[in-house]
Design a protein around this motif. Sequence first.
Motif: not given
Length: 236
Positions: A93-95, A107-108, A129-130, A170-172
């Motif tokens: 996934v990416a948001g 960015g849920f 993510p943010t 840790d997320l981007e």
Amino acid sequence: MRPTLLVAATLLVPGFVSAQARSYPLESAAGLRLSNVAVEPATLDGKKGVRVTMSPDLVRQLPTMTPDQLNQIEPLALIEGSDFSSGVIEAEVAGEPAPGAAQGARGFVGIAFRLQPDLRTYDAFYLRPTNGRAEDQERRNHSTQYISHPQWPWFRLRQESPSKYESYVDLEPAVWTKIRIEVRGDRARLYVRDNPQPVLIVNDVKSGASARGGVALWIGPGTIAHFRNLVITPDR
């Protein structure tokens, strides 16, 4: 598009026997039942998947909605034919926040499971993510989230049980992130990337030990999300 059937090669947890895994590449909207979302094929960082956003009709209505009405909205894309109670769900996934999104957009992006026919009742894990690299420790501590709608939205869980259903990881934003959800009765675990340890542990899944329902792609308000390589492996 028919999902490819894969035979699970190993036992996921001693005492539990895996059924066949179903793999969904998610390269189009085929096989998805949409609720308040728009889905289209998209490529992110050279990898094919689907882009999921709030539907244009919903976006037009948002400025006139009351907070109570906003809380009733469930942006989901149900995997048609999915049936899940316990087992494992994996996906990439990416948001990221959409242009013009409200200040609180993060960015849920996540996965809902045990989704009922009303498309409003389900459990879910999702990412913010943010928050992952925010210069604010409290925001970092809210990088992951468990919810159980409609009775247990994030704000009620945070108010009644601070920090119990959220955690740091840790997320981007707009970066592919592998997630793995393990559900065993009324216990669930969220894993991020290939970390052998869960980033979030829930020992009281609100739908109970034996509830079952569909699996869906989940997004929150003001999000541009991407999904690919969904694999559902139910326990027998």
